[in-house]
Design a protein around this motif. Structure first.
Motif, PDB file in Angstrom:
ATOM      1  N   GLY A 173      11.861  20.559 141.367  1.00 11.83           N
ATOM      2  CA  GLY A 173      11.975  19.252 140.722  1.00 11.83           C
ATOM      3  C   GLY A 173      12.402  19.332 139.274  1.00 11.83           C
ATOM      4  N   LEU A 174      11.825  20.261 138.524  1.00 14.37           N
ATOM      5  CA  LEU A 174      12.165  20.386 137.114  1.00 14.37           C
ATOM      6  C   LEU A 174      13.618  20.816 136.939  1.00 14.37           C
ATOM      7  CD1 LEU A 174      11.147  20.239 134.227  1.00 14.37           C
ATOM      8  CD2 LEU A 174      10.408  22.613 134.444  1.00 14.37           C
ATOM      9  N   GLU A 175      14.057  21.770 137.739  1.00 19.42           N
ATOM     10  CA  GLU A 175      15.450  22.223 137.651  1.00 19.42           C
ATOM     11  C   GLU A 175      16.420  21.116 138.048  1.00 19.42           C
ATOM     12  OE1 GLU A 175      15.335  25.654 140.158  1.00 19.42           O
ATOM     13  OE2 GLU A 175      14.893  27.001 138.490  1.00 19.42           O
ATOM     14  N   GLY A 205      21.862  16.933 132.533  1.00 21.44           N
ATOM     15  CA  GLY A 205      22.694  17.839 131.751  1.00 21.44           C
ATOM     16  C   GLY A 205      21.943  18.727 130.784  1.00 21.44           C
ATOM     17  N   ILE A 206      20.629  18.763 130.922  1.00 19.95           N
ATOM     18  CA  ILE A 206      19.823  19.586 130.025  1.00 19.95           C
ATOM     19  C   ILE A 206      20.056  21.069 130.302  1.00 19.95           C
ATOM     20  CG2 ILE A 206      17.448  20.153 129.347  1.00 19.95           C
ATOM     21  CD1 ILE A 206      16.731  17.254 130.143  1.00 19.95           C
ATOM     22  N   ASP A 207      20.336  21.403 131.549  1.00 21.17           N
ATOM     23  CA  ASP A 207      20.514  22.811 131.912  1.00 21.17           C
ATOM     24  C   ASP A 207      21.765  23.429 131.290  1.00 21.17           C
ATOM     25  OD1 ASP A 207      22.255  21.359 133.487  1.00 21.17           O
ATOM     26  OD2 ASP A 207      21.981  22.626 135.256  1.00 21.17           O
ATOM     27  N   ALA A 208      22.701  22.609 130.830  1.00 17.80           N
ATOM     28  CA  ALA A 208      23.908  23.139 130.190  1.00 17.80           C
ATOM     29  C   ALA A 208      23.579  23.821 128.864  1.00 17.80           C
ATOM     30  CB  ALA A 208      24.912  22.014 129.958  1.00 17.80           C
ATOM     31  N   LYS A 209      22.467  23.434 128.259  1.00 19.83           N
ATOM     32  CA  LYS A 209      22.048  24.015 126.988  1.00 19.83           C
ATOM     33  C   LYS A 209      21.154  25.244 127.171  1.00 19.83           C
ATOM     34  CE  LYS A 209      21.912  19.384 125.042  1.00 19.83           C
ATOM     35  NZ  LYS A 209      21.049  18.346 124.512  1.00 19.83           N
TER      36      LYS A 209
END
Length: 115
Positions: free
Chosen positions: A12-14, A21-25
């Motif tokens: 869920g968090l991923e 788009g948080i994972d791009a950072k």
């Protein structure tokens, strides 16, 4: 050993991080090169064996740390009660010799003794 059958889909968090788009950072963390990084054991080629070993190491570590905390707390409570000679705590609190099960000996038989 059932960890191999877990879903490969993101949790869920991923998923939320990907949706917004948080994972791009995201960057690699300091422990990315550790022997148990990414839910596997480094240098073990078989993914099933690597994941299983990592799980067993994790369970063993958790058991060892939990047991250590339990024993430390138990020793501190025993020391705080003044019990260092193996006598049940009830005898130290009442000043009377302890009966069965750590209860103070009162001279009257308990129900378990047939009274």
């Amino acid at each position: 050993m059932v960890s191999f059958y877990a879903s490969a889909d993101p949790d869920g968090l991923e998923k939320v991080a990907a949706d917004f788009g948080i994972d791009a950072k995201a960057t690699e963390h300091d422990m990315a090169d550790s022997p148990l990084a990414d839910y596997g054991v480094a240098d073990v080629e078989n993914p099933r064996l690597s994941g299983g070993l990592a799980g067993m190491v994790g369970v063993g570590t958790t058991l060892a740390v939990g047991s250590g905390v339990f024993l430390t707390v138990r020793r501190r409570r025993t020391a705080a009660a003044g019990v260092t000679d193996g006598t049940p705590a009830a005898a130290h609190v009442t000043g009377e010799p302890a009966g069965r099960g750590g209860e103070p000996a009162t001279g009257t038989p308990s129900r378990s003794e047939g009274a």
